[in-house]
Design an enzyme around this catalytic site. Structure first.
Site, PDB file in Angstrom:
ATOM      1  N   GLU A 125       5.252  21.448  -5.120  1.00 48.45           N
ATOM      2  CA  GLU A 125       5.413  22.897  -5.308  1.00 48.45           C
ATOM      3  C   GLU A 125       5.984  23.470  -4.013  1.00 48.45           C
ATOM      4  O   GLU A 125       5.306  24.145  -3.232  1.00 48.45           O
ATOM      5  CB  GLU A 125       4.078  23.570  -5.657  1.00 48.45           C
TER       6      GLU A 125
ATOM      7  N   GLN B  31      -7.713  21.801  -2.758  1.00 53.20           N
ATOM      8  CA  GLN B  31      -6.720  22.752  -2.236  1.00 53.20           C
ATOM      9  C   GLN B  31      -6.274  22.411  -0.811  1.00 53.20           C
ATOM     10  O   GLN B  31      -5.122  22.581  -0.453  1.00 53.20           O
ATOM     11  CB  GLN B  31      -7.299  24.170  -2.270  1.00 53.20           C
TER      12      GLN B  31
ATOM     13  N   ASP C 256      -1.076  29.832 -14.281  1.00 50.31           N
ATOM     14  CA  ASP C 256      -1.385  29.547 -12.880  1.00 50.31           C
ATOM     15  C   ASP C 256      -2.294  30.620 -12.256  1.00 50.31           C
ATOM     16  O   ASP C 256      -3.403  30.326 -11.866  1.00 50.31           O
ATOM     17  CB  ASP C 256      -0.097  29.381 -12.063  1.00 50.31           C
TER      18      ASP C 256
ATOM     19  N   HIS D 106      -2.881  25.516 -17.244  1.00 52.61           N
ATOM     20  CA  HIS D 106      -2.968  25.557 -15.767  1.00 52.61           C
ATOM     21  C   HIS D 106      -3.331  26.970 -15.303  1.00 52.61           C
ATOM     22  O   HIS D 106      -2.498  27.874 -15.317  1.00 52.61           O
ATOM     23  CB  HIS D 106      -1.612  25.144 -15.167  1.00 52.61           C
TER      24      HIS D 106
ATOM     25  N   HIS E 272      -6.134  29.100 -12.370  1.00 52.47           N
ATOM     26  CA  HIS E 272      -7.149  29.000 -11.306  1.00 52.47           C
ATOM     27  C   HIS E 272      -8.192  30.092 -11.539  1.00 52.47           C
ATOM     28  O   HIS E 272      -8.005  31.237 -11.121  1.00 52.47           O
ATOM     29  CB  HIS E 272      -6.505  29.163  -9.928  1.00 52.47           C
TER      30      HIS E 272
ATOM     31  N   HIS F  17      -1.114  19.133  -8.277  1.00 53.10           N
ATOM     32  CA  HIS F  17      -0.170  20.142  -7.800  1.00 53.10           C
ATOM     33  C   HIS F  17       0.895  19.321  -7.064  1.00 53.10           C
ATOM     34  O   HIS F  17       0.638  18.790  -5.991  1.00 53.10           O
ATOM     35  CB  HIS F  17      -0.853  21.132  -6.859  1.00 53.10           C
TER      36      HIS F  17
HETATM   37 FE   FE2 Z   1      -1.798  25.983  -9.479  1.00 54.37          FE
END
Ligand code: FE2
Length: 424
Positions: free
Chosen positions: A213, A152, A309, A57, A59, A210
């Site tokens: 979170e 997102q 992440d 994971h 980005h 996701h």
């Molecule tokens: Fe993430």
């Protein structure tokens, strides 16, 4: 190639690995006096060899943008998302590619060979996606990369996301994402999960959400993800990332949830470095740790792994993509520093991640598999984690793709000097 004098996980003694035509052809007990008919011999010096680290994971589109256009002063996820939405207005393909390649080189140097990256596709130009698709191809001899089409800004709450996900898949994305806790309402969140499943199943793609979170104990989208996975018999292709709200669920609900998670066969991807930073920001005292229930999930037989992440971006301002940093933080916040727990914990950055990413064939140090492995500067997992030992060699398809020379320090006491090597 021959790699002699190495330790192997869950084995005693020393071993030699023979590699012929990129394939592991033989693994045998090491014999100190043996002379090999091969010019390409690496002496492992008793260090531990294991399959490469897997980054499940990260980005690639947001990393290395911290402070652009401003720093995250509250430290919350939602301020981070706001900063990213401003930064992404100025994205160019060149900008994304340069940052991603820099981070990939750091990963290669630190023993990562498999990666899943979430790329924001709530951008009608799909600039970042196109950039990462190109880099994926350019780096394919060194890193095997899976791309998640990550919405997102939401699926139901952002205009046109469904079409953007489909377009991303047609361009080459490997998995469908989602962010149900960010959608405007709970109902929108549930609808978004169902839409992600519909698209993924139709196009035969994996799913990685996701999921929850947030420190809101009412955020329960993981049950929706697991139920959809179960109903569609799709669990082995599904991951729920983060799942930090689970930290705050009551135990009665969690007990019920664990049964569903177990039968659904989904994986949980925790990101302890980033979530120990982002979560608990609305708490006074006591402050929650903001990580999912790693130890308890593992004890229940549910697959859990750890991811990085973010690296130096609006969500997390430190890091180099070192999986041992992630593991170190995760074991601390989950209170898993027992000897056997530490030894077993390397599954969380190797085999468990491979399983979550569906890398089920050709991963592992077994005869017949492709010769992808790392040699870490330590005699066993506990020794390696305690000293945060570097990767001495990363070997991919039978070729060395990274070699680190461990550093030494000199100390001067009472007129003498002595070399101190933390890496041995
Ligand atoms: Fe993430």
């Amino acid at each position: 190639m021959i790699i002699k004098n190495i330790s192997l996980r869950n084995n005693t003694g020393l071993f030699t690995i023979h590699i012929v035509d990129h394939i592991i052809s033989k693994i045998e007990k090491f014999k100190a006096d043996e002379i090999y008919d091969d010019n390409d011999v690496i002496d492992g010096e008793g260090n531990l060899a294991m399959p490469p680290y897997v980054e499940p994971h990260i980005h690639y589109d947001t990393l290395l943008t911290a402070g652009e256009p401003r720093w995250n002063t509250s430290g919350t996820l939602f301020e981070g998302i706001g900063i990213w939405l401003d930064r992404k207005k100025s994205l160019t393909k060149k900008d994304v590619k340069e940052r991603a390649i820099t981070a990939m080189k750091w990963q290669i140097a630190q023993g990562v060979q498999f990666v899943r990256t979430h790329i924001d596709i709530t951008d009608h130009k799909l600039t970042a996606l196109e950039a990462i698709l190109e880099v994926k191809e350019e780096m394919s001899n060194y890193l095997e990369i899976q791309i998640v089409a990550f919405p997102q800004e939401g699926i139901v709450s952002f205009n046109g996301t469904e079409n953007l996900i489909i377009k991303a898949i047609e361009l080459g994305a490997d998995a469908v994402g989602g962010i149900p806790h960010f959608e405007f309402t709970r109902e929108d969140g549930v609808e978004s999960v169902k839409k992600s499943f519909e698209i993924a199943i139709k196009y035969d793609k994996m799913l990685d959400f996701h999921c929850d979170e947030i420190d809101d104990e009412q955020s329960r989208f993981i049950e929706v993800v697991a139920a959809e996975a179960h109903k569609n018999n799709y669990g082995k292709f599904v991951s729920a990332s983060h799942a930090t709200a689970m930290h705050s669920y009551n135990n009665a609900y969690t007990s019920k949830l664990f049964r569903l998670l177990s039968i659904s066969d989904i994986s949980i991807i925790a990101n302890p470095l980033v979530n120990i930073n982002l979560q608990g920001r609305f708490d006074t005292f006591p402050k929650r740790r903001g990580i999912t229930r790693v130890k308890e999930l593992l004890d229940s037989g549910i697959n859990v792994c750890f991811g990085t992440d973010d690296i130096f971006d609006p969500f997390y301002s430190l890091g180099t993509g070192n999986m041992l940093n992630v593991l170190n933080m995760g074991l601390h916040v989950c209170q898993m520093l027992g000897y056997e727990q530490v030894k077993k914990s390397f599954d969380l950055i190797t085999t468990n991640s491979a399983s979550a990413l569906n890398i089920t064939k050709d991963y592992g140090l077994e005869v017949g598999n492709t010769a992808n492995l790392i040699i870490v500067s330590g005699k066993d997992e506990f020794d390696i984690l305690r000293r945060m030992a570097p990767i001495e060699y990363s070997i991919r398809k039978g070729k060395v793709i990274a070699h680190t020379i461990p550093s030494v320090s000199k100390i001067f006491i009472n007129g003498t000097n002595e070399v101190i090597n933390f890496n041995k």
